[in-house]
Write an enzyme that holds these catalytic residues in place. Structure first.
Site, PDB file in Angstrom:
ATOM      1  N   LYS A 121      57.057 -23.193  35.348  1.00 28.67           N
ATOM      2  CA  LYS A 121      57.418 -22.806  33.972  1.00 28.67           C
ATOM      3  C   LYS A 121      57.612 -24.064  33.138  1.00 28.67           C
ATOM      4  O   LYS A 121      58.464 -24.895  33.446  1.00 28.67           O
ATOM      5  CB  LYS A 121      58.704 -21.967  34.002  1.00 28.67           C
ATOM      6  CG  LYS A 121      59.194 -21.547  32.622  1.00 28.67           C
ATOM      7  CD  LYS A 121      60.272 -20.470  32.719  1.00 28.67           C
ATOM      8  CE  LYS A 121      60.866 -20.114  31.377  1.00 28.67           C
ATOM      9  NZ  LYS A 121      61.867 -19.031  31.453  1.00 28.67           N
ATOM     10  N   ASP A 226      69.598 -12.033  28.090  1.00 29.17           N
ATOM     11  CA  ASP A 226      68.246 -11.622  27.690  1.00 29.17           C
ATOM     12  C   ASP A 226      67.718 -10.671  28.760  1.00 29.17           C
ATOM     13  O   ASP A 226      66.577 -10.755  29.194  1.00 29.17           O
ATOM     14  CB  ASP A 226      67.342 -12.858  27.564  1.00 29.17           C
ATOM     15  CG  ASP A 226      66.108 -12.588  26.699  1.00 29.17           C
ATOM     16  OD1 ASP A 226      66.057 -11.521  26.051  1.00 29.17           O
ATOM     17  OD2 ASP A 226      65.200 -13.437  26.686  1.00 29.17           O
TER      18      ASP A 226
END
Ligand code: ADP
Ligand code: MG
Length: 468
Positions: A121, A226
């Site tokens: 990532k 989130d």
């Protein structure tokens, strides 16, 4: 953002040396003056200018002369530094296809030498979609370019630290493998984001598992912040894995209750819409009636703050880092407070020029000192990597041949740069004189020049590098 790792094959050790010099200069400068790059890179005979030109060509650097003449790293340049370092460490040997585009990240498959595929990532804060993006930019002011890289690095470190700590406490998260700069390497989750799943065998069980995770996190003193169908992965056996941790906060955060409720509400809404689970209307009171699924109540959860502190600090993520990133990653729920933010993160925690902490990041330079070598032995593996990188060129063949080609390309390709080159040449002459005349102290304070001797570690690195 396109990540063309093929370019890595054409970058020489000097290219990486100069790229790293710009990175170091950015600790104290939004734009790094070329003289400073020359001094830090300390290549012979003003060679830095030729390299700068090459790095501009590949868009690894950006040149800006609006305020003064200087360079900054682009995200691509930062990607390459991180990738090279991780390859150097033996974390992976090849970069494959892109498997995800997040709000502020790009996710790629990477392969280890034994063929195991991992996920990489690359954090890209500032790219898009902060709800409060304007005010964030205002606060970042003239330093915004530098700070995006800095904040991305902080986000990666936080994500890595939390993932590792959560894993150690038995949470279903990817295995945190390694982290460098804005890049986190983790195990590849076999499955799909929940948002892509149309049907489940056992929606009730999956729902309960997921809500159980929110509660379990709170018991460990944390809120995901989130937690939604985009950040929950699910496999064919309906096993759940949660991902994406840079925005996590402690249950002692002033808005903890609101973040917790929002996470819970997202899950309730999604399961109600997608899988037709029926819930009572959201209410703050717990009336204890007989509805099947009550929303968990934040205040009645027994929370244990500081539970993960030890694990987090073991990964190098400090309370100060948390404060800094928290100021930034607050999803526009609260109105931005402009002035309150102003004191933040001027240059990040490592702003002292060439201090000890800077040396820590020099592992990329160890790589630069490695003699490049063609490795013909591992043909099979090389082919595999080749395929993985979708490469059209043979690897490892650098040195003379390549630099000739580069020179040719440089001469033909970049008319736009003519003016810049003119200025650079002028500066080169000045800088060479300056370097010869003085400023020895700076380079001698930097140990990176002497790093990367012929240790046994090096032969390992050479092997790993043969694929690039
Ligand atoms: P962002 O923080 O930008 O939202 P995420 O961590 O949520 O980024 O990742 C974006 C997407 O990339 C995910 O929705 C998922 O599809 C994919 N992804 C992320 N991590 C992994 C992983 N470890 N294994 C497989 N896919 C992943
Ligand atoms: Mg996400």
């Amino acid at each position: 953002m396109k990540l063309d790792v093929d370019v890595l094959r054409y970058l020489s050790k000097d290219d990486f040396r100069v790229l790293t010099a710009v990175e170091m200069g950015m600790r104290n400068h939004e734009l790094v003056p070329s003289e400073l790059v020359v001094r830090i890179a300390s290549l012979k005979h003003g060679g830095t200018y030729k390299v700068l030109k090459n790095l501009l060509k590949y868009k690894l650097l950006h040149h800006d002369s609006s305020k003064y003449d200087g360079f900054r790293l682009t995200y691509l340049g930062y990607d390459f530094l991180a990738i090279k370092t991780l390859v150097n460490r033996g974390v992976f040997v090849a970069v494959g296809r892109q498997i995800g585009v997040g709000k502020e990240s790009d996710i790629f498959e990477v392969a280890k030498e034994d063929g195991t595929v991992l996920a990489m990532k690359l954090h890209r804060l500032g790219r898009t979609s902060f709800r409060a993006v304007k005010s964030k930019r205002d606060y970042l002011g003239h330093r915004n370019n530098y700070n995006w890289l800095y904040l991305s690095r902080l986000a990666a470190l936080k994500e890595f630290a939390f993932m590792k700590a959560l894993e150690e406490h038995g949470f279903p998260v990817p295995n945190a493998v390694d982290c460098n700069r804005h890049c986190v390497v983790m195990s590849l989750v076999q499955g799909y984001p929940l948002v892509q799943v149309k049907q489940l065998q056992n929606p009730d069980i999956v729902f309960e598992t997921i809500i159980g995770l929110v509660v379990h996190l709170a018991e460990h003193g944390l809120i995901h912040c989130d937690f939604n169908e985009f950040n929950i992965m699910i496999d064919d056996d309906e096993k759940v894995t949660m991902i994406d941790f840079p925005q996590m906060v402690s249950v002692s955060h002033r808005n903890a209750q609101m973040y917790f409720d929002r996470d819970v509400e997202c899950i309730f809404k999604f399961f109600s819409k997608r899988f037709n689970l029926s819930f009572q209307e959201h209410t703050d009171e717990i009336d204890g009636d007989t509805e099947e699924y009550d929303r968990p109540c934040f205040s009645s959860i027994e929370k244990c703050t500081g539970f993960l502190d030890k694990e987090l600090s073991a990964s190098g993520f400090t309370g100060k880092d948390q404060d800094e990133i928290e100021k930034f990653i607050e999803e526009g729920i609260e109105k931005d407070t402009g002035s309150e933010d102003e004191g933040m993160a001027d240059e990040g925690p490592n702003s002292d020029e060439f201090d000890e902490t800077n040396i820590k990041e020099f592992d990329s330079l160890q790589l630069l000192e490695q003699p490049e070598r063609v490795n013909c032995d591992e043909k099979g593996k090389a082919e595999e990597r080749q395929q993985f990188c979708e490469a059209g060129q043979s690897s490892g063949r650098e040195t003379q041949d390549t630099s000739d080609k580069e020179e040719e390309a440089n001469e033909t390709g970049n008319e736009d740069d003519a003016e810049l080159m003119h200025r650079l040449n002028k500066q080169r002459r000045r800088a060479v004189a300056a370097v010869h005349g003085r400023r020895k102290t700076l380079t001698s304070r930097n140990s990176y020049k002497d790093k990367g001797g012929k240790s046994s570690h090096n032969s390992k690195i050479q092997k790993q590098l043969s694929g690039w």
